[in-house]
Design an enzyme around this catalytic site. Structure first.
Site, PDB file in Angstrom:
ATOM      1  N   ASP A  42     -16.964 -27.434 113.731  1.00 51.93           N
ATOM      2  CA  ASP A  42     -15.579 -26.722 114.182  1.00 51.93           C
ATOM      3  C   ASP A  42     -15.862 -26.344 115.580  1.00 51.93           C
ATOM      4  OD1 ASP A  42     -13.082 -26.040 113.666  1.00 51.93           O
ATOM      5  OD2 ASP A  42     -13.664 -24.081 112.735  1.00 51.93           O
ATOM      6  N   TYR A  65     -13.037 -25.174 119.151  1.00 49.17           N
ATOM      7  CA  TYR A  65     -12.593 -23.968 119.287  1.00 49.17           C
ATOM      8  C   TYR A  65     -11.550 -24.203 120.433  1.00 49.17           C
ATOM      9  CZ  TYR A  65     -12.190 -18.678 119.622  1.00 49.17           C
ATOM     10  OH  TYR A  65     -11.669 -17.327 119.595  1.00 49.17           O
ATOM     11  N   HIS A 123      -5.056 -19.512 120.964  1.00 47.35           N
ATOM     12  CA  HIS A 123      -6.106 -18.600 119.765  1.00 47.35           C
ATOM     13  C   HIS A 123      -7.077 -18.017 120.458  1.00 47.35           C
ATOM     14  CE1 HIS A 123      -7.880 -17.913 115.965  1.00 47.35           C
ATOM     15  NE2 HIS A 123      -8.935 -18.339 116.471  1.00 47.35           N
ATOM     16  N   ARG A 177     -11.683  -8.176 123.595  1.00 47.43           N
ATOM     17  CA  ARG A 177     -12.073  -7.869 124.772  1.00 47.43           C
ATOM     18  C   ARG A 177     -10.677  -7.904 125.605  1.00 47.43           C
ATOM     19  NH1 ARG A 177     -15.548 -11.613 123.056  1.00 47.43           N
ATOM     20  NH2 ARG A 177     -13.910 -13.215 123.875  1.00 47.43           N
ATOM     21  N   GLU A 185      -6.726 -20.619 109.150  1.00 43.72           N
ATOM     22  CA  GLU A 185      -6.769 -21.064 110.374  1.00 43.72           C
ATOM     23  C   GLU A 185      -6.088 -22.577 110.357  1.00 43.72           C
ATOM     24  OE1 GLU A 185     -10.564 -20.617 112.382  1.00 43.72           O
ATOM     25  OE2 GLU A 185     -10.335 -18.639 112.467  1.00 43.72           O
ATOM     26  N   GLU A 238      -5.517 -25.944 111.706  1.00 40.71           N
ATOM     27  CA  GLU A 238      -6.323 -26.930 112.600  1.00 40.71           C
ATOM     28  C   GLU A 238      -6.094 -28.447 112.473  1.00 40.71           C
ATOM     29  OE1 GLU A 238     -10.498 -26.016 113.228  1.00 40.71           O
ATOM     30  OE2 GLU A 238     -10.328 -23.823 112.563  1.00 40.71           O
ATOM     31  N   ASP A 259      -9.382 -23.732 107.884  1.00 39.81           N
ATOM     32  CA  ASP A 259     -10.644 -23.327 108.023  1.00 39.81           C
ATOM     33  C   ASP A 259     -10.405 -21.728 107.429  1.00 39.81           C
ATOM     34  OD1 ASP A 259     -13.246 -22.249 108.704  1.00 39.81           O
ATOM     35  OD2 ASP A 259     -12.777 -22.143 110.770  1.00 39.81           O
ATOM     36  N   ARG A 276     -12.153 -12.303 107.618  1.00 38.21           N
ATOM     37  CA  ARG A 276     -12.478 -11.815 108.875  1.00 38.21           C
ATOM     38  C   ARG A 276     -13.199 -10.541 108.794  1.00 38.21           C
ATOM     39  NH1 ARG A 276     -10.786 -15.800 111.838  1.00 38.21           N
ATOM     40  NH2 ARG A 276      -8.826 -16.375 111.496  1.00 38.21           N
ATOM     41  N   GLN A 318     -16.667 -11.789 109.011  1.00 41.58           N
ATOM     42  CA  GLN A 318     -16.960 -12.550 110.247  1.00 41.58           C
ATOM     43  C   GLN A 318     -17.313 -11.434 111.267  1.00 41.58           C
ATOM     44  OE1 GLN A 318     -13.518 -14.659 111.335  1.00 41.58           O
ATOM     45  NE2 GLN A 318     -14.568 -15.521 113.383  1.00 41.58           N
ATOM     46  N   TYR A 331     -20.867 -12.089 113.106  1.00 45.66           N
ATOM     47  CA  TYR A 331     -20.787 -13.074 114.095  1.00 45.66           C
ATOM     48  C   TYR A 331     -21.673 -13.013 115.218  1.00 45.66           C
ATOM     49  CZ  TYR A 331     -17.584 -11.065 117.537  1.00 45.66           C
ATOM     50  OH  TYR A 331     -17.151 -10.392 118.396  1.00 45.66           O
ATOM     51  N   LYS A 336     -17.104 -18.586 106.805  1.00 44.16           N
ATOM     52  CA  LYS A 336     -16.477 -19.551 107.093  1.00 44.16           C
ATOM     53  C   LYS A 336     -16.916 -20.743 106.036  1.00 44.16           C
ATOM     54  CE  LYS A 336     -14.296 -18.561 111.204  1.00 44.16           C
ATOM     55  NZ  LYS A 336     -12.975 -19.067 111.497  1.00 44.16           N
ATOM     56  N   THR A 363     -13.621 -25.252 103.132  1.00 40.72           N
ATOM     57  CA  THR A 363     -12.530 -25.407 104.147  1.00 40.72           C
ATOM     58  C   THR A 363     -11.788 -26.559 103.395  1.00 40.72           C
ATOM     59  OG1 THR A 363     -14.261 -25.187 105.590  1.00 40.72           O
ATOM     60  CG2 THR A 363     -12.491 -26.807 106.495  1.00 40.72           C
ATOM     61  N   THR A 369      -8.234 -23.370 115.656  1.00 37.07           N
ATOM     62  CA  THR A 369      -7.055 -22.843 115.352  1.00 37.07           C
ATOM     63  C   THR A 369      -6.094 -23.215 116.679  1.00 37.07           C
ATOM     64  OG1 THR A 369      -8.017 -21.086 114.260  1.00 37.07           O
ATOM     65  CG2 THR A 369      -5.741 -21.070 114.549  1.00 37.07           C
ATOM     66  N   GLU A 371      -3.930 -13.117 114.333  1.00 40.11           N
ATOM     67  CA  GLU A 371      -3.069 -13.090 115.465  1.00 40.11           C
ATOM     68  C   GLU A 371      -1.875 -12.538 115.110  1.00 40.11           C
ATOM     69  OE1 GLU A 371      -4.443 -17.469 115.864  1.00 40.11           O
ATOM     70  OE2 GLU A 371      -3.756 -17.304 117.976  1.00 40.11           O
TER      71      GLU A 371
HETATM   72 CA    CA Z   1     -11.916 -22.523 113.042  1.00 38.44          CA
END
Ligand code: CA
Length: 428
Positions: A128, A130, A135, A144, A200, A202, A234, A238, A241, A245, A254, A258, A361, A375
């Site tokens: 997968d 990114y 996203h 951040r 997600e 994708e 996906d 959360r 995660q 992560y 994850k 899928t 995503t 999001e």
């Molecule tokens: Ca993904």
């Protein structure tokens, strides 16, 4: 003299079909009445049974059909572009208005509604990426605010190795996973059902011919190694995660399922919907030379409209229409699919026919274009209200997510991907 490409099919439902007109001809694996899974082609509301029609093919096209035997398309993917194009050309003849195949309709055609779809290939490896930069920025901002994108993003097509064993076709239920989470304000984790289940949006990419271990696939050759495309959800836990992560990326958040759309839309069907990779914003670095190819920059991106719909159990009981959560597009990919292939293999990693990539995503920059609830609700801070009066921060049991993909261009027949559906069921 070459004949004009036919545009209308004797399969009446194909003409003007939202997903599967004559111009699409995606391949998949289906079964009917408990039969062994076998290969077919979607045409309108029907499926052409390739095995039943085998004697209509010869030469390269026949070699392609024979490679689809055995209930998986890996050997067909391995054949590469030539036989795939020969098959498409013969299918265009056979399914065009006036073809004598119509006299064999009862023998070679099934109603899609009577068939069950399976995974199109044996998936040995799933990666997968990114590459959806909007996203990456939206999610980065949540964690951040001052520094949403890490410095490697514009140099490296970021990805992680996913779990192939839990990829399932559209329609498979999504069992709410259990796992460790760290409740807000706590320092010790708890164990239990995921409370922040998300989707997600994708694009899925099917690898065709692979490479020998140690040999990189050059960027200029990379498109030749792609067999086709699908939609991919996906599913993401959360809360699991967030706790797991760092430092190595997503793991159990994850790998519980899928979902993919079962039809493989070929590169040939998508040809009219190719476009130039959008120019990088002023100040962004150029890709390193192993990721830069003029032809890929000029035509390596796609214009595919992507949509996410939600229904809840209550909405279905009240016959309310599905609620659109997302309307986005593949144009938000910072890297092309060819760049993903070139990067993945540049260290000598072996790709094999039937490997699957997820794009990451694909959100757009505007509200309404966000490809995940993370999001849309800003991590659960801004719940959304549904037409039923229900509210959602994340997915509840009984919620169904539906992905759709559509290609539209003036002067060309629209084609689509079919659906990728999944309904959330309670943790066990
Ligand atoms: Ca993904």
């Amino acid at each position: 003299m070459t004949q004009p490409t036919p545009t209308r099919s004797w399969v009446a439902s194909a003409n003007g079909h939202a997903d599967f007109p004559l111009q699409n001809l995606p391949l998949g694996i289906f079964s009917i009445n408990g039969s062994a899974p076998r290969s077919g082609v979607a045409i309108g509301d029907a499926i052409l049974d390739l095995h039943a029609a085998l004697d209509e093919f010869d030469g390269e096209a026949r070699r392609a059909v024979e490679a689809t035997a055995g209930g998986q398309l890996n050997a067909f993917f391995e054949l590469g572009r030539g036989p795939r194009v020969a098959l498409r050309e013969r299918l265009l003849e056979l399914l065009a208005e006036g073809s004598k195949l119509q006299t064999r309709e009862a023998q070679v055609l099934h109603r899609a509604i009577d068939c069950q779809m399976h995974l199109p290939a044996r998936i040995n490896d799933y990666t997968d990426f990114y590459v959806g930069i909007e996203h990456a920025q939206n999610v980065g901002k949540l964690f951040r605010p001052d520094n949403p994108l890490l410095p490697n993003y514009k140099y490296v097509p970021i990805g992680y190795h996913g779990r192939a064993s839990t990829i399932r076709p559209s329609g498979t239920d999504v069992r709410r996973p259990k796992g460790q989470t760290l409740p807000a304000g706590q320092t010790e984790p708890t164990f239990g059902p995921c409370a922040r289940l998300d989707y997600e949006l994708e694009l899925g990419i099917w690898i065709g011919q692979g490479n020998a271990m140690g040999d990189a696939i050059a960027i200029g050759d990379a498109a030749e190694h792609i067999a086709g495309f699908c939609l991919l959800n996906d599913w993401s836990a959360r809360d699991i995660q967030a706790w797991e992560y760092q430092p190595l990326g997503p793991f159990l958040s994850k790998s519980f399922i899928t979902s993919i759309s079962p039809w493989v839309v070929t590169a040939e069907a998508l040809e009219p919907f190719r476009k130039a990779q959008p120019a990088r914003p002023e100040g962004d670095p150029q890709p390193l030379s192993y990721l830069l190819d003029k032809r890929d920059q000029n035509a390596g991106a796609f214009d595919i409209e992507l949509e996410v719909l939600l229904t809840t159990a209550s909405m279905r009981e009240q016959n309310l229409p599905a609620h659109r959560l997302t309307l986005s597009n593949t144009e938000h990919m910072y890297w092309t699919v060819a760049q993903m292939v070139a990067h993945h293999s540049v260290n000598g990693c072996q790709l094999q026919a039937g490997d699957l990539f997820g794009s990451g995503t694909l959100s757009g920059p505007q509200p309404g274009q966000f490809g995940s609830l993370l999001e849309i609700t800003e991590g659960g801070k801004k719940p959304i209200e549904l037409p039923s009066g229900e509210v959602r921060k994340f997915l509840e049991d009984g919620d169904e997510i539906i992905l759709r993909g559509r290609c539209i261009r003036e002067g060309f027949a629209s084609i689509g991907f079919g659906e990728c559906r999944g309904t959330v069921v309670a943790a066990r």
